[in-house]
Design a protein around this motif. Sequence first.
Motif, mmCIF file in Angstrom:
data_model
loop_
_atom_site.group_PDB
_atom_site.id
_atom_site.type_symbol
_atom_site.label_atom_id
_atom_site.label_comp_id
_atom_site.label_asym_id
_atom_site.label_seq_id
_atom_site.Cartn_x
_atom_site.Cartn_y
_atom_site.Cartn_z
ATOM 1 N N PHE A 264 0.819 -1.211 0.000
ATOM 2 C CA PHE A 264 0.000 0.000 0.000
ATOM 3 C C PHE A 264 0.854 1.263 0.000
ATOM 4 C CE2 PHE A 264 -3.408 -2.813 1.861
ATOM 5 C CZ PHE A 264 -4.261 -2.703 0.770
ATOM 6 N N PHE A 265 1.962 1.227 0.737
ATOM 7 C CA PHE A 265 2.869 2.375 0.769
ATOM 8 C C PHE A 265 3.439 2.631 -0.622
ATOM 9 C CE2 PHE A 265 7.114 4.251 1.328
ATOM 10 C CZ PHE A 265 6.811 5.350 2.116
ATOM 11 N N GLY A 266 3.869 1.571 -1.291
ATOM 12 C CA GLY A 266 4.437 1.714 -2.625
ATOM 13 C C GLY A 266 3.417 2.193 -3.646
ATOM 14 N N ILE A 267 2.196 1.639 -3.595
ATOM 15 C CA ILE A 267 1.158 2.030 -4.550
ATOM 16 C C ILE A 267 0.770 3.492 -4.370
ATOM 17 C CG2 ILE A 267 -1.264 1.691 -5.173
ATOM 18 C CD1 ILE A 267 -0.883 -1.281 -4.670
ATOM 19 N N SER A 268 0.632 3.921 -3.106
ATOM 20 C CA SER A 268 0.237 5.312 -2.852
ATOM 21 C C SER A 268 1.274 6.290 -3.391
ATOM 22 C CB SER A 268 0.019 5.531 -1.349
ATOM 23 O OG SER A 268 1.239 5.359 -0.634
ATOM 24 N N HIS A 269 2.561 5.996 -3.200
ATOM 25 C CA HIS A 269 3.611 6.886 -3.696
ATOM 26 C C HIS A 269 3.749 6.796 -5.208
ATOM 27 C CE1 HIS A 269 5.506 8.702 -0.124
ATOM 28 N NE2 HIS A 269 5.037 7.621 0.508
ATOM 29 N N TRP A 270 3.437 5.634 -5.771
ATOM 30 C CA TRP A 270 3.466 5.494 -7.238
ATOM 31 C C TRP A 270 2.385 6.359 -7.874
ATOM 32 C CZ3 TRP A 270 -0.048 2.378 -10.407
ATOM 33 C CH2 TRP A 270 0.357 2.306 -11.749
ATOM 34 N N ILE A 271 1.182 6.350 -7.269
ATOM 35 C CA ILE A 271 0.083 7.184 -7.777
ATOM 36 C C ILE A 271 0.429 8.666 -7.648
ATOM 37 C CG2 ILE A 271 -2.320 7.852 -7.372
ATOM 38 C CD1 ILE A 271 -2.867 4.970 -6.519
ATOM 39 N N THR A 272 1.028 9.035 -6.506
ATOM 40 C CA THR A 272 1.422 10.431 -6.291
ATOM 41 C C THR A 272 2.464 10.873 -7.309
ATOM 42 O OG1 THR A 272 0.984 10.233 -3.917
ATOM 43 C CG2 THR A 272 2.401 12.053 -4.625
ATOM 44 N N SER A 273 3.403 9.979 -7.604
ATOM 45 C CA SER A 273 4.454 10.288 -8.570
ATOM 46 C C SER A 273 3.883 10.508 -9.962
ATOM 47 C CB SER A 273 5.482 9.151 -8.591
ATOM 48 O OG SER A 273 6.464 9.364 -9.587
ATOM 49 N N ILE A 274 2.919 9.684 -10.359
ATOM 50 C CA ILE A 274 2.297 9.825 -11.678
ATOM 51 C C ILE A 274 1.521 11.146 -11.764
ATOM 52 C CG2 ILE A 274 0.522 8.890 -13.209
ATOM 53 C CD1 ILE A 274 1.324 6.117 -12.325
ATOM 54 N N ALA A 275 0.807 11.467 -10.680
ATOM 55 C CA ALA A 275 -0.008 12.689 -10.677
ATOM 56 C C ALA A 275 0.847 13.949 -10.716
ATOM 57 C CB ALA A 275 -0.913 12.703 -9.448
ATOM 58 N N SER A 276 1.977 13.938 -10.005
ATOM 59 C CA SER A 276 2.831 15.131 -9.932
ATOM 60 C C SER A 276 3.879 15.195 -11.024
ATOM 61 C CB SER A 276 3.526 15.176 -8.565
ATOM 62 O OG SER A 276 4.405 14.056 -8.416
ATOM 63 N N GLY A 277 4.185 14.071 -11.627
ATOM 64 C CA GLY A 277 5.219 14.032 -12.649
ATOM 65 C C GLY A 277 6.625 14.017 -12.080
ATOM 66 N N VAL A 278 6.741 13.891 -10.757
ATOM 67 C CA VAL A 278 8.052 13.871 -10.096
ATOM 68 C C VAL A 278 8.415 12.433 -9.769
ATOM 69 C CG1 VAL A 278 9.387 14.639 -8.107
ATOM 70 C CG2 VAL A 278 7.627 16.140 -9.111
ATOM 71 N N PRO A 279 9.580 11.933 -10.221
ATOM 72 C CA PRO A 279 9.983 10.551 -9.930
ATOM 73 C C PRO A 279 10.086 10.295 -8.433
ATOM 74 C CG PRO A 279 11.365 11.505 -11.637
ATOM 75 C CD PRO A 279 10.561 12.640 -11.065
ATOM 76 N N THR A 280 9.704 9.128 -8.027
ATOM 77 C CA THR A 280 9.795 8.748 -6.617
ATOM 78 C C THR A 280 11.249 8.580 -6.215
ATOM 79 O OG1 THR A 280 7.689 7.576 -6.786
ATOM 80 C CG2 THR A 280 9.066 7.051 -4.892
ATOM 81 N N ALA A 281 11.599 9.076 -5.046
ATOM 82 C CA ALA A 281 12.979 9.001 -4.564
ATOM 83 C C ALA A 281 13.370 7.555 -4.297
ATOM 84 C CB ALA A 281 13.125 9.830 -3.290
ATOM 85 N N ALA A 282 14.673 7.258 -4.459
ATOM 86 C CA ALA A 282 15.181 5.896 -4.260
ATOM 87 C C ALA A 282 14.928 5.404 -2.846
ATOM 88 C CB ALA A 282 16.674 5.847 -4.570
ATOM 89 N N GLY A 283 15.037 6.308 -1.873
ATOM 90 C CA GLY A 283 14.799 5.920 -0.486
ATOM 91 C C GLY A 283 13.365 5.500 -0.258
ATOM 92 N N THR A 284 12.423 6.183 -0.916
ATOM 93 C CA THR A 284 11.007 5.834 -0.786
ATOM 94 C C THR A 284 10.725 4.467 -1.400
ATOM 95 O OG1 THR A 284 10.407 8.187 -0.894
ATOM 96 C CG2 THR A 284 8.667 6.584 -1.310
ATOM 97 N N VAL A 285 11.383 4.210 -2.530
ATOM 98 C CA VAL A 285 11.228 2.896 -3.173
ATOM 99 C C VAL A 285 11.728 1.785 -2.256
ATOM 100 C CG1 VAL A 285 11.957 1.456 -5.111
ATOM 101 C CG2 VAL A 285 11.385 3.859 -5.496
#
Length: 323
Positions: A264-285
């Motif tokens: 769930f943590f990964g999916i939520s940040h993936w959706i946020t990344s797509i919406a904002s256009g900003v790549p997810t940080a390596a630490g978050t991954v």
Amino acid sequence: MAAQQKIAVVIPCFKVKAHILSVISNIGPEVDRIYVVDDCCPQNSGAYVKENCNDERVVVLYNPINLGVGGAVMNGYSSAIQDDISIIVKVDGDGQMDPNLIKKFVAPIINGEADYTKGNRFFDLEEIHAMPKMRLFGNAILSFMTKLSSGYWDLFDPTNGFTAIHRDVAKHLPFSKISNRYFFETDMLFRLNTLRAVVIDIPMDAKYGDEESNLKISKIVGEFLLKHTRNLSKRIFYNYYLRNMSLASLELPLGLFMLLTGTFFGISHWITSIASGVPTAAGTVMLSALPIILGMQLVLAFIGHDISSVPKRPFHLKTQFQR
């Protein structure tokens, strides 16, 4: 020892009038009694057997309403227990099962190696081609589901109805709770696991003639999935939290929690990344991947423990020692 064991055969009857007399005639002298259970058969199988069978071992029982194969077998089990039968074999009345195999089914029980034996039509790979492809596929899926819900990871062909059971195990089964119809054989395995009974497969060949199957895979998939899920939940609760506690009791909930949290943590940040256009940080991954990996390892450790916990000491021997 074998001479002291009384053996009975239970034959549930529903629309098997064309085969039932042949099945009875092929049952060997090692069997002491034959219970023919007329499950409110529209062909009046019970009356037909009474009129046309002279075998003195035959006892005809009647169900006042149609209860399905499970209800018919439970009727036979109850009568056999009352008659002090030691081993009860269940054979279908449609001619698919070879009564000459009865000796093979009862031998492990007589020798103290098992509490319950069941047929396995998948043992001989050369004979599998005789099975209809749809039935083959369905049995493969049902076998995996049954391994999960019953805890008998070393068994296959769960819907096989050729079985044998020791009286001391049968009388501890909750007859009123066991599924009466198509889920009967599978539900039996779950109930046997709650007793910690030893179950083994007996190799046998599949036979298909002109019998009519009432089992439609498309109609029972949803029902079976629901009942397997229910039995799996009950078995885990009984074996890992109610009766006993072990490291596996901690591995499963912790593993599932970490697996779901990471997902769930990964999916939520993936959706946020797509919406904002900003790549997810390596630490978050990594914060997402690490609990998923650890959670999967813990769940696999639980499954490994569950596989190694298949019952190995026959239940009926333990009850004999307690008398």
